[in-house]
Design a protein around this motif. Structure first.
Motif, mmCIF file in Angstrom:
data_model
loop_
_atom_site.group_PDB
_atom_site.id
_atom_site.type_symbol
_atom_site.label_atom_id
_atom_site.label_comp_id
_atom_site.label_asym_id
_atom_site.label_seq_id
_atom_site.Cartn_x
_atom_site.Cartn_y
_atom_site.Cartn_z
ATOM 1 N N LYS A 16 0.871 -1.174 0.000
ATOM 2 C CA LYS A 16 0.000 0.000 0.000
ATOM 3 C C LYS A 16 0.907 1.223 0.000
ATOM 4 C CE LYS A 16 -3.786 2.119 2.548
ATOM 5 N NZ LYS A 16 -4.671 1.998 3.708
ATOM 6 N N LEU A 17 0.706 2.106 -0.965
ATOM 7 C CA LEU A 17 1.517 3.312 -1.088
ATOM 8 C C LEU A 17 0.681 4.538 -0.766
ATOM 9 C CD1 LEU A 17 3.415 2.758 -4.452
ATOM 10 C CD2 LEU A 17 4.344 2.615 -2.174
ATOM 11 N N CYS A 18 1.287 5.460 -0.055
ATOM 12 C CA CYS A 18 0.716 6.790 0.111
ATOM 13 C C CYS A 18 1.466 7.671 -0.864
ATOM 14 C CB CYS A 18 0.882 7.281 1.546
ATOM 15 S SG CYS A 18 0.282 8.953 1.786
ATOM 16 N N LEU A 19 0.757 8.178 -1.868
ATOM 17 C CA LEU A 19 1.373 8.954 -2.937
ATOM 18 C C LEU A 19 0.966 10.421 -2.842
ATOM 19 C CD1 LEU A 19 0.610 6.432 -5.801
ATOM 20 C CD2 LEU A 19 2.808 6.807 -4.703
ATOM 21 N N LEU A 20 1.825 11.282 -3.325
ATOM 22 C CA LEU A 20 1.558 12.715 -3.367
ATOM 23 C C LEU A 20 1.383 13.143 -4.816
ATOM 24 C CD1 LEU A 20 4.328 13.902 -0.885
ATOM 25 C CD2 LEU A 20 1.907 13.634 -0.405
ATOM 26 N N ASP A 21 0.369 13.979 -5.074
ATOM 27 C CA ASP A 21 0.233 14.537 -6.414
ATOM 28 C C ASP A 21 1.002 15.852 -6.503
ATOM 29 O OD1 ASP A 21 -1.361 16.347 -5.089
ATOM 30 O OD2 ASP A 21 -3.205 15.839 -6.130
ATOM 31 N N THR A 22 0.849 16.569 -7.583
ATOM 32 C CA THR A 22 1.620 17.796 -7.785
ATOM 33 C C THR A 22 1.247 18.904 -6.811
ATOM 34 O OG1 THR A 22 0.037 18.486 -9.462
ATOM 35 C CG2 THR A 22 2.025 17.345 -10.218
ATOM 36 N N HIS A 23 0.065 18.821 -6.234
ATOM 37 C CA HIS A 23 -0.380 19.823 -5.258
ATOM 38 C C HIS A 23 -0.195 19.347 -3.823
ATOM 39 C CE1 HIS A 23 -2.026 22.116 -8.529
ATOM 40 N NE2 HIS A 23 -2.722 21.066 -8.927
ATOM 41 N N LYS A 24 0.589 18.272 -3.634
ATOM 42 C CA LYS A 24 0.881 17.685 -2.321
ATOM 43 C C LYS A 24 -0.352 17.101 -1.639
ATOM 44 C CE LYS A 24 5.204 18.755 -2.509
ATOM 45 N NZ LYS A 24 6.138 17.753 -2.952
ATOM 46 N N ASN A 25 -1.359 16.731 -2.424
ATOM 47 C CA ASN A 25 -2.505 16.005 -1.884
ATOM 48 C C ASN A 25 -2.148 14.528 -1.822
ATOM 49 O OD1 ASN A 25 -4.150 18.325 -1.791
ATOM 50 N ND2 ASN A 25 -4.604 18.098 -3.950
ATOM 51 N N PHE A 50 -0.057 2.593 -12.484
ATOM 52 C CA PHE A 50 0.465 3.931 -12.235
ATOM 53 C C PHE A 50 1.953 3.940 -12.525
ATOM 54 C CE2 PHE A 50 -3.140 3.795 -9.274
ATOM 55 C CZ PHE A 50 -3.764 4.990 -9.572
ATOM 56 N N LEU A 51 2.427 4.979 -13.167
ATOM 57 C CA LEU A 51 3.853 5.229 -13.282
ATOM 58 C C LEU A 51 4.201 6.185 -12.147
ATOM 59 C CD1 LEU A 51 6.475 4.805 -14.809
ATOM 60 C CD2 LEU A 51 5.909 6.787 -16.188
ATOM 61 N N VAL A 52 5.040 5.720 -11.227
ATOM 62 C CA VAL A 52 5.302 6.450 -9.991
ATOM 63 C C VAL A 52 6.770 6.827 -9.921
ATOM 64 C CG1 VAL A 52 5.191 6.328 -7.487
ATOM 65 C CG2 VAL A 52 3.489 5.143 -8.843
ATOM 66 N N ASN A 53 7.028 8.084 -9.604
ATOM 67 C CA ASN A 53 8.376 8.567 -9.344
ATOM 68 C C ASN A 53 8.668 8.385 -7.855
ATOM 69 O OD1 ASN A 53 10.770 9.933 -9.157
ATOM 70 N ND2 ASN A 53 10.016 11.812 -10.098
ATOM 71 N N LEU A 54 9.910 8.130 -7.504
ATOM 72 C CA LEU A 54 10.278 7.955 -6.100
ATOM 73 C C LEU A 54 9.928 9.189 -5.273
ATOM 74 C CD1 LEU A 54 11.616 6.044 -4.049
ATOM 75 C CD2 LEU A 54 13.774 7.141 -4.571
ATOM 76 N N GLU A 55 9.993 10.364 -5.875
ATOM 77 C CA GLU A 55 9.677 11.608 -5.159
ATOM 78 C C GLU A 55 8.196 11.707 -4.799
ATOM 79 O OE1 GLU A 55 12.054 13.781 -4.231
ATOM 80 O OE2 GLU A 55 13.486 12.366 -5.092
ATOM 81 N N GLN A 56 7.341 10.952 -5.474
ATOM 82 C CA GLN A 56 5.902 10.999 -5.197
ATOM 83 C C GLN A 56 5.505 10.103 -4.042
ATOM 84 O OE1 GLN A 56 4.909 9.924 -9.352
ATOM 85 N NE2 GLN A 56 3.293 11.443 -9.089
ATOM 86 N N ILE A 57 6.349 9.170 -3.672
ATOM 87 C CA ILE A 57 5.995 8.201 -2.628
ATOM 88 C C ILE A 57 6.295 8.815 -1.259
ATOM 89 C CG2 ILE A 57 6.422 5.910 -1.705
ATOM 90 C CD1 ILE A 57 7.370 5.092 -4.496
ATOM 91 N N LYS A 58 5.255 8.869 -0.440
ATOM 92 C CA LYS A 58 5.420 9.399 0.910
ATOM 93 C C LYS A 58 5.624 8.266 1.915
ATOM 94 C CE LYS A 58 3.265 12.236 4.423
ATOM 95 N NZ LYS A 58 2.144 13.070 4.806
ATOM 96 N N TYR A 59 4.867 7.199 1.749
ATOM 97 C CA TYR A 59 4.891 6.122 2.742
ATOM 98 C C TYR A 59 4.571 4.816 2.049
ATOM 99 C CZ TYR A 59 4.034 3.812 7.210
ATOM 100 O OH TYR A 59 4.103 2.985 8.296
ATOM 101 N N LEU A 60 5.135 3.741 2.563
ATOM 102 C CA LEU A 60 4.951 2.411 1.993
ATOM 103 C C LEU A 60 4.716 1.426 3.117
ATOM 104 C CD1 LEU A 60 5.912 0.482 -0.658
ATOM 105 C CD2 LEU A 60 7.814 0.188 0.882
ATOM 106 N N SER A 61 3.752 0.527 2.935
ATOM 107 C CA SER A 61 3.513 -0.517 3.936
ATOM 108 C C SER A 61 2.999 -1.764 3.227
ATOM 109 C CB SER A 61 2.532 -0.065 4.994
ATOM 110 O OG SER A 61 1.251 0.141 4.425
ATOM 111 N N LEU A 62 3.077 -2.888 3.909
ATOM 112 C CA LEU A 62 2.494 -4.111 3.377
ATOM 113 C C LEU A 62 0.985 -4.017 3.473
ATOM 114 C CD1 LEU A 62 4.797 -6.857 4.911
ATOM 115 C CD2 LEU A 62 4.685 -6.144 2.529
ATOM 116 N N ALA A 63 0.314 -4.522 2.466
ATOM 117 C CA ALA A 63 -1.157 -4.452 2.458
ATOM 118 C C ALA A 63 -1.753 -5.662 3.150
ATOM 119 C CB ALA A 63 -1.669 -4.378 1.034
#
Length: 105
Positions: free
Chosen positions: A54-63, A92-105
């Motif tokens: 499970k990833l917590c991702l940030l968009d360009t507006h930091k949402n 999703f194509l995800v950049n490392l800078e977009q990932i805020k948090y990662l956990s096992l689902a």
């Protein structure tokens, strides 16, 4: 009589509001930005073990938004990943800078 109904209604709404506040904590209140080395380490483990994450991702507006699925590293670039979700079957194509948090689902 009207004052009694008003007071009862106020008590009921306050009780419901307090229950909702405790049942649904804010998503951003307990998730802090993970360091890049830790993200890389956990992503490498998830790729090797083919783990559901499970990833917590940030968009360009930091949402913040959450996505759950399997992650793979891009062949061309080191800091880009492809996340294949299970529920929506979207990649999703995800950049490392977009990932805020990662956990096992």
């Amino acid at each position: 009589m009207l004052e009694l109904k008003k007071t009862t209604f106020q008590q009921l709404t306050q009780t419901l509001q307090s229950q909702f506040a405790t049942a649904e904590p804010k998503k951003d209140s307990f998730l802090q930005q993970m360091p890049k080395f830790q993200l890389n380490f956990f992503i490498n483990q998830a790729i090797q073990k083919h783990s559901l994450i499970k990833l917590c991702l940030l968009d360009t507006h930091k949402n913040e938004f959450f996505a759950t699925g399997y992650i793979n590293r891009s062949k061309d670039k080191k800091n880009y990943f492809k996340l294949d979700t299970l529920t929506t079957n979207i990649s999703f194509l995800v950049n490392l800078e977009q990932i805020k948090y990662l956990s096992l689902a």
